[in-house]
Design an enzyme around this catalytic site. Sequence first.
Site, short mmCIF file in Angstrom:
data_model
loop_
_atom_site.label_atom_id
_atom_site.label_comp_id
_atom_site.label_asym_id
_atom_site.label_seq_id
_atom_site.Cartn_x
_atom_site.Cartn_y
_atom_site.Cartn_z
N TYR A 141 -2.34 1.75 10.84
CA TYR A 141 -3.19 0.57 10.64
C TYR A 141 -4.12 0.31 11.83
O TYR A 141 -5.20 -0.25 11.66
CB TYR A 141 -2.33 -0.65 10.32
CG TYR A 141 -1.68 -0.54 8.97
CD1 TYR A 141 -2.45 -0.63 7.82
CD2 TYR A 141 -0.32 -0.33 8.84
CE1 TYR A 141 -1.88 -0.50 6.56
CE2 TYR A 141 0.28 -0.21 7.58
CZ TYR A 141 -0.52 -0.30 6.45
OH TYR A 141 0.04 -0.17 5.21
N GLY A 178 -1.60 12.10 3.08
CA GLY A 178 -2.27 12.94 4.08
C GLY A 178 -3.61 13.48 3.61
O GLY A 178 -4.16 14.41 4.19
N VAL A 182 1.13 5.62 -1.49
CA VAL A 182 0.54 6.80 -2.13
C VAL A 182 1.69 7.75 -2.47
O VAL A 182 2.63 7.89 -1.67
CB VAL A 182 -0.47 7.48 -1.16
CG1 VAL A 182 -0.99 8.79 -1.73
CG2 VAL A 182 -1.63 6.54 -0.82
N GLY A 208 -6.23 11.23 2.86
CA GLY A 208 -7.23 10.18 3.06
C GLY A 208 -7.20 9.08 2.01
O GLY A 208 -8.01 8.15 2.05
N VAL A 256 0.86 -1.19 0.00
CA VAL A 256 0.00 0.00 0.00
C VAL A 256 0.90 1.24 0.00
O VAL A 256 1.76 1.40 0.87
CB VAL A 256 -0.92 0.02 1.25
CG1 VAL A 256 -1.71 1.32 1.31
CG2 VAL A 256 -1.86 -1.18 1.22
N GLY A 299 -4.69 6.81 1.28
CA GLY A 299 -4.18 5.55 1.83
C GLY A 299 -5.26 4.86 2.66
O GLY A 299 -5.44 3.64 2.58
C1 LIG Z 1 1.25 4.96 4.69
C2 LIG Z 1 0.54 5.63 3.53
C3 LIG Z 1 0.07 4.58 2.54
C4 LIG Z 1 -0.66 6.40 4.08
O1 LIG Z 1 -1.35 6.97 2.99
P1 LIG Z 1 -1.98 8.44 3.12
O2 LIG Z 1 -2.81 8.67 1.90
O3 LIG Z 1 -0.92 9.42 3.43
O4 LIG Z 1 -2.90 8.18 4.38
P2 LIG Z 1 -4.14 9.04 4.85
O5 LIG Z 1 -4.10 10.40 4.29
O6 LIG Z 1 -5.34 8.23 4.58
O7 LIG Z 1 -3.81 9.08 6.38
C5 LIG Z 1 -4.77 8.78 7.29
C6 LIG Z 1 -4.31 9.21 8.63
O8 LIG Z 1 -3.23 8.39 9.10
C7 LIG Z 1 -2.23 9.22 9.62
N1 LIG Z 1 -0.95 8.58 9.46
C8 LIG Z 1 -0.24 8.39 8.34
N2 LIG Z 1 0.91 7.76 8.61
C9 LIG Z 1 0.91 7.54 9.96
C10 LIG Z 1 1.82 6.97 10.88
N3 LIG Z 1 2.99 6.50 10.50
N4 LIG Z 1 1.46 6.93 12.19
C11 LIG Z 1 0.27 7.42 12.60
N5 LIG Z 1 -0.61 7.98 11.80
C12 LIG Z 1 -0.29 8.06 10.49
C13 LIG Z 1 -2.32 10.52 8.85
O9 LIG Z 1 -1.76 11.57 9.60
C14 LIG Z 1 -3.82 10.65 8.69
O10 LIG Z 1 -4.38 11.20 9.85
P3 LIG Z 1 -5.67 12.17 9.78
O11 LIG Z 1 -6.75 11.39 9.10
O12 LIG Z 1 -5.98 12.45 11.22
O13 LIG Z 1 -5.22 13.37 9.01
C15 LIG Z 1 1.45 6.68 2.82
O14 LIG Z 1 1.91 7.59 3.77
C16 LIG Z 1 2.62 6.06 2.08
O15 LIG Z 1 2.52 5.71 0.91
N6 LIG Z 1 3.78 5.97 2.76
C17 LIG Z 1 4.99 5.41 2.13
C18 LIG Z 1 4.84 3.94 1.85
C19 LIG Z 1 4.50 3.16 3.11
O16 LIG Z 1 5.12 3.32 4.15
N7 LIG Z 1 3.47 2.29 2.99
C20 LIG Z 1 3.02 1.49 4.10
C21 LIG Z 1 3.83 0.28 4.21
S1 LIG Z 1 3.36 -0.69 5.61
#
Ligand SMILES: CC(C)(COP(=O)(O)OP(=O)(O)OC[C@H]1O[C@@H](n2cnc3c(N)ncnc32)[C@H](O)[C@@H]1OP(=O)(O)O)[C@@H](O)C(=O)NCCC(=O)NCCS
Length: 141
Positions: A113, A81, A75, A83, A73, A85
């Site tokens: 998660y 940030g 983005v 929504g 997964v 993911g």
């Molecule tokens: C992890 C990832 C997929 C999240 O996608 P995203 O589109 O940024 O997520 P969202 O915008 O839906 O975030 C939802 C919430 O989770 C929070 N969040 C994101 N990463 C977080 C973390 N490491 N710890 C706690 N909260 C986190 C965000 O702040 C957001 O909070 P909010 O709804 O209160 O604003 C994205 O950051 C990413 O691609 N990261 C790099 C690849 C990666 O690490 N993938 C996961 C592998 S396990």
Amino acid sequence: MDIRFSTDEKRISWEELARLYELAPLGKRRQPEKLELAFRNSLLKVFVHDGKKLIGAGRALSDGVWRAAIYDVAVLPDYQGKGIGSEIIRRLVEHADVEIITLYAAPGKGPFYERFGFRKMKTAMAIMPNPEERKALGFIE
Ligand SMILES: CC(C)(COP(=O)(O)OP(=O)(O)OC[C@H]1O[C@@H](n2cnc3c(N)ncnc32)[C@H](O)[C@@H]1OP(=O)(O)O)[C@@H](O)C(=O)NCCC(=O)NCCS
């Protein structure tokens, strides 16, 4: 922005997906032909586009009855940030429709998660390449 979610891999450029993982960043999944095979072999997939640009993706293995496992997964940084993911996870969980869904979170991503009900497992075991490197990265004990 014109954000669309789909499960259709027909028009996916696997080179573009490899670049997405490089930029996100996520792991070392940089070989388009292997990504294509992994996604085609996964029962569930989610692709996210902004217009024609691939901006997010995720996939899950599932037996369709009891067990599923979510992988890859990510983005693009400019779209994190917002929504997206969360929506990828929600869709994979909903479509999996099984008893138990597992995943392994990148170090530090556990709290992300937990928002969807995932809990840390106490007995999860894995065979991984380069265990010492994985240990240093915080993946295993
Ligand atoms: C992890 C990832 C997929 C999240 O996608 P995203 O589109 O940024 O997520 P969202 O915008 O839906 O975030 C939802 C919430 O989770 C929070 N969040 C994101 N990463 C977080 C973390 N490491 N710890 C706690 N909260 C986190 C965000 O702040 C957001 O909070 P909010 O709804 O209160 O604003 C994205 O950051 C990413 O691609 N990261 C790099 C690849 C990666 O690490 N993938 C996961 C592998 S396990």
